[in-house]
Design a protein around this motif. Structure first.
Motif, mmCIF file in Angstrom:
data_model
loop_
_atom_site.group_PDB
_atom_site.id
_atom_site.type_symbol
_atom_site.label_atom_id
_atom_site.label_comp_id
_atom_site.label_asym_id
_atom_site.label_seq_id
_atom_site.Cartn_x
_atom_site.Cartn_y
_atom_site.Cartn_z
ATOM 1 N N ARG A 1 -3.002 42.198 -28.372
ATOM 2 C CA ARG A 1 -2.984 40.805 -28.041
ATOM 3 C C ARG A 1 -1.753 40.044 -28.529
ATOM 4 O O ARG A 1 -1.309 40.276 -29.922
ATOM 5 C CB ARG A 1 -4.319 40.261 -28.811
ATOM 6 C CG ARG A 1 -5.662 40.032 -28.138
ATOM 7 C CD ARG A 1 -6.605 39.469 -29.152
ATOM 8 N NE ARG A 1 -7.748 39.482 -28.274
ATOM 9 C CZ ARG A 1 -8.181 38.449 -27.580
ATOM 10 N NH1 ARG A 1 -7.511 37.548 -27.382
ATOM 11 N NH2 ARG A 1 -9.402 38.935 -27.090
ATOM 12 N N VAL A 2 -1.184 39.263 -27.736
ATOM 13 C CA VAL A 2 -0.048 38.337 -28.366
ATOM 14 C C VAL A 2 -0.491 36.912 -28.106
ATOM 15 O O VAL A 2 -1.152 36.839 -26.973
ATOM 16 C CB VAL A 2 1.283 38.901 -27.528
ATOM 17 C CG1 VAL A 2 1.556 40.266 -28.088
ATOM 18 C CG2 VAL A 2 1.184 38.773 -26.034
ATOM 19 N N PRO A 3 0.142 36.086 -28.843
ATOM 20 C CA PRO A 3 -0.138 34.730 -28.454
ATOM 21 C C PRO A 3 0.305 34.193 -27.112
ATOM 22 O O PRO A 3 1.233 34.606 -26.714
ATOM 23 C CB PRO A 3 0.957 33.915 -29.619
ATOM 24 C CG PRO A 3 1.321 34.804 -30.599
ATOM 25 C CD PRO A 3 0.993 36.344 -29.934
ATOM 26 N N GLU A 4 -0.676 33.417 -26.520
ATOM 27 C CA GLU A 4 -0.305 33.218 -25.255
ATOM 28 C C GLU A 4 0.698 31.891 -25.131
ATOM 29 O O GLU A 4 0.776 31.163 -25.971
ATOM 30 C CB GLU A 4 -1.668 32.479 -24.613
ATOM 31 C CG GLU A 4 -2.407 33.977 -24.024
ATOM 32 C CD GLU A 4 -3.702 33.387 -23.344
ATOM 33 O OE1 GLU A 4 -3.811 32.407 -22.938
ATOM 34 O OE2 GLU A 4 -4.723 34.477 -23.349
ATOM 35 N N GLY A 5 1.388 31.842 -23.891
ATOM 36 C CA GLY A 5 1.978 30.711 -23.616
ATOM 37 C C GLY A 5 3.656 30.999 -23.949
ATOM 38 O O GLY A 5 4.276 31.524 -23.418
ATOM 39 N N ALA A 6 3.849 30.085 -24.868
ATOM 40 C CA ALA A 6 5.161 29.743 -25.346
ATOM 41 C C ALA A 6 6.525 30.704 -25.092
ATOM 42 O O ALA A 6 7.413 30.689 -24.653
ATOM 43 C CB ALA A 6 5.219 28.954 -26.341
ATOM 44 N N ALA A 7 5.952 32.025 -25.742
ATOM 45 C CA ALA A 7 7.081 32.927 -26.087
ATOM 46 C C ALA A 7 7.541 33.397 -25.070
ATOM 47 O O ALA A 7 6.935 33.977 -24.129
ATOM 48 C CB ALA A 7 6.574 33.998 -27.116
ATOM 49 N N VAL A 8 8.950 33.538 -24.907
ATOM 50 C CA VAL A 8 9.742 34.234 -23.699
ATOM 51 C C VAL A 8 9.571 35.799 -24.310
ATOM 52 O O VAL A 8 9.694 36.037 -25.361
ATOM 53 C CB VAL A 8 11.481 33.675 -23.894
ATOM 54 C CG1 VAL A 8 12.082 34.551 -23.009
ATOM 55 C CG2 VAL A 8 11.301 32.469 -23.672
ATOM 56 N N VAL A 9 9.307 36.774 -23.236
ATOM 57 C CA VAL A 9 9.262 38.051 -23.575
ATOM 58 C C VAL A 9 10.474 38.585 -22.916
ATOM 59 O O VAL A 9 11.015 38.592 -22.006
ATOM 60 C CB VAL A 9 7.930 38.461 -22.854
ATOM 61 C CG1 VAL A 9 7.999 40.155 -23.077
ATOM 62 C CG2 VAL A 9 6.953 37.790 -23.386
#
Ligand SMILES: NC(=O)C1=CN([C@@H]2O[C@H](COP(=O)(O)OP(=O)(O)OC[C@H]3O[C@@H](n4cnc5c(N)ncnc54)[C@H](O)[C@@H]3O)[C@@H](O)[C@H]2O)[C@@H](O)CC1
Ligand SMILES: Nc1ncnc2c1ncn2[C@@H]1O[C@H](COP(=O)(O)OP(=O)(O)O)[C@@H](O)[C@H]1O
Length: 487
Positions: free
Chosen positions: A132-140
């Motif tokens: 699970r990774v925090p949803e939304g804001a982070a650029v991958v």
């Protein structure tokens, strides 16, 4: 022309340098390239110092790259956080990160503005389930390739974290330009780590704008209608008359010398109403320099006799031929053999369903397990079919794969899912036919390269058409004209 190498070939090239003791230098070069792209992404969004960048870190060298990149980022003031995915991490990379003042955490912090996916690279085997990774804001940003993508085929057996950017090392890998792998990779940046001299021949290529324009360019000053290409079109039937219009319209949109239509009255009337410049009649006699046969032909006796007439005309004059749609279900091995002996260039243009039926019917020797192969590795499936049938194969889908009997392969990804609408395949057949007609007698390019140029134009026109909102395939010819006019 863009070239790609299989993950296996890149690993073999790396091996030569690893054996020469250059492992750490290679990894640092790769990591520096990754950190540079990450810094650029951060700067585009705001201040760098103090922002949190997290990396999911795998147990192998892919994780090592991510750790070294975090160490470089930490020296630019980034809060650099490694999140291990297994029990161990690359030792030298971890030591470098800790020495630079980075930290290790057990989950991706909510504050992370950018996430590096450094779990699996070319050493991945089988599927993978992302944490699970925090949803939304982070650029991958994916390190070398999105974890779980097969670097040789683009297949994703398990889960994947879709990347905004993939920073790949040494060479563009085939898995990043085919199917789910291409979709998951986002924008791809290649970092040169010095593998060039050790890479050997590319695995696949992609036609780019200037390569396609060399096929679909403007006329020369002294051209006349018979030197610009005459395309024969045998498509449409009383039941599917529209296919005839779509093939002729898209071919004409490329600026051919002439389109000759062979088919029944109802379809011919529709073609002439849309394009009075088409020369229409029931049979194949005329000055065609290439033929397209199949779209909307149907499967009855009449369809078969029309196909036979076109095959005979091509065999007689040694003309190139595109076999599409209905023709793929009707053509026989003997037809392909006669065309081959007469020196005709043949392009078969199936979608996945048509490919499976074609192989079942004409190539039972490769049919075992072929459906699974076609799903997991469309490049191998197209290659195997082309080799077995002795004809170029253009396999349609989210990625278009064009393979020649000798293994030369092009992969095109210009189009999007907007193209998944009835009749776009008919338009593509017209474009492939146009490419063959206008370059007939030009020994410079292979049939498969010409087909790939048509796929480039088709995909680019599809994207252009989609800018005006949802569309049906009758909008494709105008989009083809627009694309060619803009270049
Ligand atoms: N060898 C080198 O010095 C260089 C390697 N490079 C990097 O190294 C990567 C390849 O490194 P490796 O050969 O160590 O391989 P990876 O780091 O891609 O993966 C190997 C590790 O992942 C585990 N693994 C494999 N499949 C898995 C799965 N399905 N689920 C969970 N774990 C799995 C393996 O047990 C092993 O520990 C390249 O993609 C690239 O990022 C670059 O640094 C360039 C130089
Ligand atoms: N998801 C997708 N992404 C990109 N291109 C697609 C997608 N789905 C279909 N296409 C393209 O649309 C065209 C569909 O052709 P085809 O299946 O023969 O349709 P039709 O027979 O209705 O004309 C092909 O060029 C194919 O590559």
């Amino acid at each position: 022309m863009q070239t790609c190498y299989s993950g296996t070939a890149v690993r073999a090239a790396e091996r030569t340098l690893l054996d020469a003791g250059q492992g750490e230098a290679l990894m640092r070069r790769a990591a520096w390239g990754l950190a540079t792209v990450v810094l650029r992404e951060l700067r585009a969004r705001g201040p760098v110092s103090g922002t949190t960048v997290a990396a999911l870190v795998g147990t192998g060298n892919n994780g090592g790259d991510a750790l070294w990149a975090l160490a470089f980022l930490r020296r630019r003031g980034v809060d650099a956080v490694a999140v291990p995915s297994g029990e161990r991490m690359h030792q030298a990379g971890l030591a470098a990160l800790l020495k630079a003042g980075g930290r290790v955490a057990h989950a991706v912090p909510d504050s992370a503005v950018l996430l590096i996916d450094g779990v699996l690279g070319t050493g991945a085997r089988g599927g993978w389930e992302p944490p699970r990774v925090p949803e939304g804001a982070a650029v991958v940003v994916a390190c070398d390739l999105p974890s779980g993508v097969d670097a040789d085929t683009g297949h994703v057996a398990g889960g994947v974290i879709p990347a905004d950017v993939t920073v790949t090392f040494g060479a563009l890998k085939t898995g990043l330009v085919v199917g789910a792998g291409a979709h998951a990779a986002g924008r791809v940046e290649v970092v040169d780590i010095g593998l060039g001299p050790h890479l050997g021949a590319p695995d696949v290529s992609s036609v780019e704008c200037e390569d396609a324009l060399a096929v679909f360019g403007p006329p020369a000053w002294d051209d006349h209608k018979y030197s610009r290409g005459v395309l024969g079109v045998c498509a449409g039937s009383d039941h599917y008359p529209g296919a005839a219009v779509l093939v002729c319209s898209s071919a004409l949109a490329t600026g051919l010398g002439m389109v000759q239509y062979a088919g029944p009255e109802r379809a011919a009337d529709l073609v002439l109403a849309a394009h009075p410049e088409v020369v229409a009649g029931p049979g194949t006699e005329g000055k065609a320099q290439a033929w397209v046969v199949g779209p909307g032909l149907g499967s009855d006796k009449d369809a078969l006799s029309r196909l036979n007439e076109v095959v005979a005309a091509c065999v007689d004059a040694g003309l190139p031929l595109v076999l599409d749609a209905s023709a793929l279900a009707l053509v026989e091995l003997e037809d392909l053999a006669r065309l081959r002996s007469a020196g005709c260039d043949v392009a078969l243009t199936p979608h996945q369903g048509e490919l499976l039926k074609l192989v079942d019917r004409l190539a039972p020797e490769i049919a075992d397990g072929f459906a699974d192969l076609a799903k997991a590795d469309p490049v191998a499936a197209a290659r195997r079919t082309a080799e077995t049938l002795g004809a170029a194969v253009l396999l349609k889908g989210s990625t278009t794969v064009c393979a020649a009997p000798d293994g030369q392969t092009f992969v095109q990804n210009e189009g999007g899912a907007e193209l998944a609408t009835a009749g776009t395949g008919d338009c593509l057949a017209g474009l492939v036919g146009s490419a063959l007609a206008r370059t007939s007698g030009d020994g410079q390019r292979s049939t498969v390269e010409k087909a790939a140029a048509a796929a480039w134009l088709h995909g680019t026109a599809g994207k252009r058409a989609a800018e005006g909102g949802p569309f049906g395939s009758s909008r494709m010819p105008v989009a083809v004209q627009t694309v060619l006019a803009e270049r």
